[in-house]
Scaffold this motif. Structure first.
Motif, short mmCIF file in Angstrom:
data_model
loop_
_atom_site.label_atom_id
_atom_site.label_comp_id
_atom_site.label_asym_id
_atom_site.label_seq_id
_atom_site.Cartn_x
_atom_site.Cartn_y
_atom_site.Cartn_z
N TYR A 1 0.84 -1.20 0.00
CA TYR A 1 0.00 0.00 0.00
C TYR A 1 0.87 1.24 0.00
O TYR A 1 0.61 2.21 -0.71
N GLU A 2 1.91 1.19 0.85
CA GLU A 2 2.79 2.35 0.94
C GLU A 2 3.51 2.58 -0.40
O GLU A 2 3.60 3.71 -0.88
N SER A 3 4.02 1.49 -0.98
CA SER A 3 4.81 1.71 -2.18
C SER A 3 3.92 2.06 -3.37
O SER A 3 4.31 2.86 -4.22
N SER A 4 2.69 1.54 -3.41
CA SER A 4 1.84 1.91 -4.54
C SER A 4 1.40 3.36 -4.39
O SER A 4 1.23 4.08 -5.38
N LEU A 5 1.25 3.83 -3.16
CA LEU A 5 0.94 5.25 -2.97
C LEU A 5 2.06 6.11 -3.54
O LEU A 5 1.83 7.10 -4.25
N MET A 6 3.30 5.73 -3.20
CA MET A 6 4.43 6.53 -3.67
C MET A 6 4.51 6.51 -5.20
O MET A 6 4.73 7.54 -5.83
N ASN A 7 4.27 5.33 -5.75
CA ASN A 7 4.24 5.21 -7.20
C ASN A 7 3.22 6.13 -7.81
O ASN A 7 3.45 6.79 -8.82
N ASN A 8 2.06 6.15 -7.16
CA ASN A 8 0.97 6.97 -7.65
C ASN A 8 1.34 8.46 -7.57
O ASN A 8 1.01 9.24 -8.45
N ARG A 9 2.06 8.82 -6.51
CA ARG A 9 2.50 10.21 -6.41
C ARG A 9 3.43 10.58 -7.55
O ARG A 9 3.34 11.64 -8.14
N TRP B 1 5.53 16.78 -8.93
CA TRP B 1 6.80 17.31 -9.42
C TRP B 1 6.83 18.82 -9.31
O TRP B 1 7.88 19.42 -9.01
N SER B 2 5.67 19.48 -9.48
CA SER B 2 5.64 20.94 -9.27
C SER B 2 5.91 21.26 -7.81
O SER B 2 6.58 22.24 -7.48
N LEU B 3 5.36 20.42 -6.93
CA LEU B 3 5.61 20.63 -5.50
C LEU B 3 7.11 20.62 -5.22
O LEU B 3 7.63 21.50 -4.54
N LEU B 4 7.80 19.63 -5.77
CA LEU B 4 9.24 19.56 -5.52
C LEU B 4 9.93 20.80 -6.10
O LEU B 4 10.85 21.35 -5.49
N GLU C 1 1.46 20.86 -1.53
CA GLU C 1 1.77 19.77 -0.59
C GLU C 1 0.50 19.25 0.05
O GLU C 1 0.27 18.05 0.13
N ARG C 2 -0.35 20.18 0.48
CA ARG C 2 -1.60 19.73 1.12
C ARG C 2 -2.52 19.06 0.10
O ARG C 2 -3.26 18.14 0.44
N PHE C 3 -2.47 19.52 -1.14
CA PHE C 3 -3.27 18.87 -2.17
C PHE C 3 -2.82 17.42 -2.34
O PHE C 3 -3.63 16.49 -2.40
N ILE C 4 -1.49 17.26 -2.40
CA ILE C 4 -0.94 15.90 -2.57
C ILE C 4 -1.36 15.03 -1.39
O ILE C 4 -1.80 13.89 -1.55
N ILE C 5 -1.21 15.59 -0.18
CA ILE C 5 -1.52 14.77 1.00
C ILE C 5 -3.00 14.40 1.00
O ILE C 5 -3.35 13.23 1.21
N VAL C 6 -3.87 15.37 0.75
CA VAL C 6 -5.30 15.10 0.90
C VAL C 6 -5.83 14.30 -0.28
O VAL C 6 -6.37 13.20 -0.11
N VAL C 7 -5.66 14.83 -1.48
CA VAL C 7 -6.35 14.24 -2.62
C VAL C 7 -5.66 12.98 -3.12
O VAL C 7 -6.31 11.95 -3.33
N VAL C 8 -4.34 13.06 -3.28
CA VAL C 8 -3.66 11.90 -3.87
C VAL C 8 -3.75 10.69 -2.95
O VAL C 8 -3.85 9.55 -3.41
N SER C 9 -3.75 10.92 -1.62
CA SER C 9 -3.85 9.78 -0.72
C SER C 9 -5.25 9.17 -0.77
O SER C 9 -5.41 7.97 -0.60
N LEU C 10 -6.26 10.01 -0.99
CA LEU C 10 -7.63 9.50 -0.92
C LEU C 10 -8.11 8.87 -2.22
O LEU C 10 -8.93 7.95 -2.18
N HIS C 11 -7.64 9.37 -3.35
CA HIS C 11 -8.33 8.99 -4.58
C HIS C 11 -8.06 7.55 -5.00
O HIS C 11 -8.78 7.02 -5.84
N ARG C 12 -7.03 6.94 -4.42
CA ARG C 12 -6.84 5.50 -4.64
C ARG C 12 -7.15 4.79 -3.33
O ARG C 12 -6.32 4.76 -2.43
N ASP C 13 -8.33 4.25 -3.23
CA ASP C 13 -8.71 3.54 -2.02
C ASP C 13 -8.03 2.17 -2.00
O ASP C 13 -7.40 1.77 -2.98
#
Lengths: 177, 394, 477
Positions: C349-357, C367-370, C406-418
């Motif tokens: 789960y952790e690694s697929s989240l990172m992949n998704n990011r 990448w814009s965040l970075l 950053e907050r967008f990534i944390i909130v949306v990207v974490s949620l949109h893949r259940d």
């Protein structure tokens, strides 16, 4: 005692003069004195005899009361009055109660410090005799005032006036009640 | 005569006698450890790892404080500087003392045992990072970075003594990059040396929790040293009540930081209650370790916190020294609580080899530390804030 | 906190003693905190003139009109939201938290610099804080007010917001204290109240100055009421200073706790991308980072517009830039350790989240965040960048954007893949999402413009203590 007089006030134009005048006034035996300055001057505390304030103690007590109340509220509501199972966690979930108890501690301490300060200072105070001196408006700008109150046991309108004049102020004025 | 002569550690300082005593303890400790290792090598390796992690925390924490001090400045830093520098100069000794750990990875770390990894998919996944050659390479890298940093920090600081020209900017610059490097290397060092003892468990907070603990260890160590030195010149001149108050505030701040990190990590893991995370805490809250945990809450946080709120206590040399000593002792308990529950000891918290290793590593380290302290004037002679501080003396 | 000595105006404490005066190396090669040539009277005049003048500058009207128009947009959006419900936003299941929470965290983060400057820098006896703390505190209050809007509106039935507070009710129910959302209520409320008190207490002596200097009767009455009869008595000052220090001592852990609790909103959950133990310190660092960026964004135009370059000097900007750099590096550390642990954990789960990011549908944002939050701010290492107001301003804008992302990534990207692929979804902001966001920026600036016009933006009495003439020269004869 002179009726209708709050005290006598001397005006200085720099803080060093005020501090040394305040020291001399204390040495001359006056006790009911106060200084008015546009910013805090730490040397004055000792010069006019201000002791440690009780505020830290008040804030500490406020904090302890706040923290205990916050923790107690959570314990009572979660364990006694409204016990429900949340995700299998124990009713007395003490780790989860710490954040709110912490916030209540801070709030209790901060409220006690602020209201303690206002209370001890007697603020808000809509009227005070010192404002009757027209030049006193400069006390919030760049002038420094020293006031000997009429309530002082050594106060004598004439003698105190001449004492203050000897301290080389810019001006001495009478503060009406 | 060298102008710095008057600032050297006095020959009759109590630290000198303590150093001799510590050296003897160290030798005895090592001999006892060696004897025990014949019978129970694994138990001794575990104890040794704990002792090493505790004692290495002091110089490493000192390195962090030293660089922080160069960046932010302030009189507290000037008085502590030489005491911290001496601590960081013990890092070469610690690099040598690390060798036994390097040679007993198989005893200490599950991931270093091929027969375990063979049946464990997660460990196979981690093999790219958790393998002995890479582990050794990283350890060498960490020590090189730390020793180089400490070398230049000490060297340039000494050069400042000889030449009045200001070298402060250079020290400030190396400290900026150095602190960054330190946090990175130390994070991975803590993962390698302590977190990977339970190789399935992970926590992103671990690195800074560990670093925070090291800084606290360093502070709790240098405060008593400074207090002992402050009993006589030259430190007597500069260690006024104001300076002790500064150190006390710093100690209070880091006690709070430690509590903050520790509690945050606990609350997050406790609340989520995930099967891959909670076992770490379950081991540390059972089989007797719960008493160590309670002792940590009370003596590592509450007691020092409440005492250090008092202004008078922070300004008192003896009291501050006593509080710092309590914190230092609790640092050892904390490290043992972090490290030792990883091993199966059948309900025992501490075994005799723990004490032997603790004395062995600690004794040698302290002996070497005092030697380093002796080698340089105890105050940075040309530091900009020093004349001010001394000018104040009545 | 029984030990805090009243040492606020570190100058009269006798500058040589001031232990942590903290600027050994900085003072030697940096410009001063106040440019020379000022007296107590001219400091008061210069700062209070902005407030007491009868001729409001035209720029102020233009600025207020523009911000007020955006505030109107906010009101329209809120009205429509109350009429139609939260469905007008782009939120859905699985992405049930989106702009409302992103903006809440973004605003509350910005609100951290004010208290940090006021409290921590006061405790560290950094006298350079004096000319920026007042408006930074005001900024805190307005940012927290903007932040508070979002969770309330997101509840769907904001008129029942008082249900969040523990009070005996006829339903026989109590808040669920194991939920970090309830902790948030306490944290944000406490933060708002304590910041308000801190700000107001700091204002009292200046309100007295305005009362005594105001040319108009209304001004004298209003400022007089607000000053509560302050007369600058030495006894009052003594307690006042103690209170101020106590509030500073209390606000320091408070400010850390607030963003820590905000981070708990995410971290105590089990969602990959939220559940990370490093979140508390990493959120606090991010908040300080964003907060200082906002102070820089505001300070640079303000000092030019009102000609306050002598009070908000390059030294202030340099210090803020350094703090931004330090906190920004810690935020980058957070990204690094999260990425490493996602791999190290061995959890799919952790690694697929990172992949998704890195490669998922929102990868461009990551990448814009970075770029905005890590790469561009590295310019702050260079003294030349720190001494250019244009460069600093641009970097601060970049950080504000970065922290929002950053907050967008944390909130949306974490949620949109259940956890279940059948529950995957996408989130796209709607017009009303954007209008609420822009509207809250309008509200923030409207409040700020009103503050600048009616209250002194720099603490007058504390500025006096920085002047050489404020020192008491002891003649121990």
């Amino acid at each position: 005692m002179s009726a209708g007089i709050y005290g006598l006030m001397a005006e200085f134009s720099d803080p060093s003069a005020l501090v040394s005048a305040a020291r001399k006034t204390r040495e001359a035996g006056y006790v009911r004195i106060d200084a008015y300055t546009p910013y805090p001057i730490e040397e004055l505390d000792e010069a006019i005899g201000i002791h440690h304030t009780r505020l830290p103690m008040i804030a500490l007590i406020g904090g302890i009361v706040g923290g205990l109340a916050g923790f107690g509220l959570q314990y009572w509501t979660s364990v006694i009055d409204y016990p429900i199972n949340v995700g299998g966690r124990p009713l007395f979930s003490w780790p989860a109660f710490i954040p709110v108890a912490f916030e209540c501690t801070i709030l209790g301490a901060a409220l006690s410090a602020v209201f303690g300060m206002l209370g001890l200072n007697g603020l808000p105070q809509p009227y005070h005799p010192v404002f009757n001196v027209p030049r006193f408006a400069l006390a919030s700008r760049d002038r420094f005032f020293l006031c000997i109150e009429a309530a002082d046991p050594n106060f004598d309108a004439d003698e105190t006036w001449s004492f203050l004049s000897r301290l080389q102020p810019r001006q001495v004025s009478q503060v009406d009640e | 005569m060298n102008p710095g002569e008057a600032y050297l550690l006095p020959r009759d300082s109590p630290l000198e006698q303590m150093a001799t005593f510590a050296g003897v303890c160290g030798l005895v400790g090592f001999v006892v450890c060696g004897a025990m290792a014949v019978a129970t090598p694994a138990a001794v390796a575990e104890s040794y790892l704990f002792a090493f992690l505790f004692w290495s925390g002091i110089p490493l924490g000192s390195l962090a404080i030293l660089m922080l001090q160069h960046i932010t400045g302030g009189a507290w830093g000037a008085v502590l500087r030489r005491i911290l520098e001496a601590a960081t100069r013990t890092l070469p000794l610690l690099a040598i003392l690390f060798l036994p750990i390097l040679f007993s990875t198989g005893l200490l770390f599950e991931w270093a045992r091929p027969e375990v990894v063979e049946h464990d998919l997660v460990l196979q996944h981690k093999r790219a990072y958790l393998n002995v050659p890479f582990f050794a390479f990283r350890a060498v890298l960490y020590f090189v970075v730390w020793i180089v940093l400490s070398h230049f920090l000490s060297e340039w600081s000494r050069r400042q003594d000889r030449a009045p020209e200001s070298i402060g900017l250079r020290l400030e610059n190396i400290s900026r990059g150095g602190l960054l490097l330190f946090v990175l290397t130390m994070t991975f060092a803590s993962i390698d040396w302590a977190m990977s003892l339970e190789p399935h468990w992970y926590s992103t907070m671990y690195g800074i929790l560990f670093i925070g603990g090291q800084v606290l260890s360093a502070l709790a160590f240098v405060i008593p040293v400074t207090a002992v030195l402050a009993a006589r010149p030259p430190m007597l001149e500069v260690m006024t009540a104001d300076r002790f108050q500064d150190l006390g505030k710093l100690l209070l701040a880091f006690v709070m930081v430690w509590a903050y990190f520790s509690f945050s990590q606990f609350l997050i893991i406790w609340s989520a209650d995930l099967p891959e995370e909670t076992p770490w805490y379950l081991r540390r809250l059972s089989q007797g370790w719960q008493w160590a945990a309670i002792a940590l809450i009370i003596l590592h946080f509450m007691l020092p916190f409440v005492l250090l709120l008092s202004r008078d206590l922070k300004r008192s040399r003896r009291w501050l020294m006593a509080v710092a000593a309590v914190v230092l002792a609790m640092r050892a308990i904390d490290l043992s609580w972090l490290v030792l529950p990883a091993f199966d000891r059948g309900g025992l918290l501490w075994v005799p080899s723990d004490f032997a290793a603790f004395l062995g590593v600690g004794g040698l380290w302290f002996y070497y530390y005092v030697r380093q302290l002796r080698s340089a004037p105890m105050l940075p002679l040309n530091d900009e804030s020093l004349p001010e501080m001394r000018g104040l003396q009545p | 906190m029984a030990d805090k000595k009243p040492t606020k105006g570190s100058k009269q404490k006798g500058a040589p003693v001031s232990a942590g005066a903290g600027s050994r190396s900085l003072s030697s090669h940096l410009p001063p905190v106040v440019e020379p040539g000022y007296t107590m009277a001219t400091v008061a005049d210069k700062i209070s003139e902005v407030v007491l003048t009868q001729n409001t500058p035209r720029g102020w009207y233009i600025g207020l009109a523009f911000s007020f128009a955006l505030t109107m947009l906010l009101l329209v959006s809120i009205t429509w939201l109350l009429v139609r419900g939260v469905g007008i936003w782009g939120i859905n299941v699985p992405v049930a938290w989106a702009f409302a929470i992103i903006n809440f965290v973004w605003w509350i983060g910005i609100g951290h610099a004010g208290t940090l400057i006021s409290a921590i820098l006061l405790l560290l006896r950094q006298d350079w804080r004096t000319s920026i703390n007042r408006f930074a505190e005001a900024m805190t209050l307005f940012a927290v007010a903007c932040a508070g809007l979002y969770p309330l509106l997101h509840m769907g039935r904001p008129w029942l917001a008082y249900w969040l507070f523990p009070y005996p009710n006829t339903m026989g129910m109590w808040p669920q204290f194991r939920s970090p959302l309830v902790w948030d209520v306490f944290a944000v409320t406490t933060y708002l109240l304590v910041s308000l008190m801190f700000w107001y207490i700091g204002l009292i002596p200046d309100l007295a100055t305005l009362r005594d200097r105001s040319p108009s009767r209304t001004g004298r009455i209003v400022y007089g009421l607000l000053a509560m009869g302050w007369r600058g008595s030495a006894r009052h000052w003594h307690r006042y200073e103690m209170t101020y220090l106590l509030l500073a001592g209390l606000s320091t852990p408070l400010v850390v706790s607030v963003h820590t609790i905000v981070s708990f909103d995410f971290a105590v959950a089990q969602v990959p991308g939220w559940h990370a133990t490093v979140f508390p310190p990493y959120f606090v660092a991010g908040a300080v980072y964003a907060g200082f960026a906002m102070v820089v964004i505001l300070a640079i135009p303000l000092r030019r517009f009102y000609g306050l370059q002598d009070f908000v000097t390059m030294r202030h900007l340099d210090h803020m830039a350094r703090i931004m750099l330090a906190t920004g590096l810690f935020v980058a550390y957070g990204y690094m350790i999260e990425t490493f642990m996602a791999w190290y954990s061995g959890s799919v789960y952790e690694s697929s989240l990172m992949n998704n990011r890195f490669t998922g549908p929102y990868a461009i944002l990551y990448w814009s965040l970075l770029l905005f939050n890590v790469l561009i701010p590295q310019g702050l290492w260079f003294a030349r960048v720190r001494s250019s107001t244009t460069a600093l301003f641009m970097i601060a804008i970049s950080v504000s954007i970065g922290m929002w992302l950053e907050r967008f990534i944390i909130v949306v990207v974490s949620l949109h893949r259940d956890f279940l692929p059948s529950s995957w979804g996408m989130y796209y902001p709607t017009f009303w999402d954007w209008s609420m966001y822009l509207g809250s920026i309008g509200l923030f600036f409207s409040l700020l413009f009103l503050f600048l016009r009616f209250l002194p933006m720099i603490s007058i009495f504390e500025m006096r203590t920085l002047l050489p003439e404020s020192e008491v020269k002891e003649d121990l004869g």
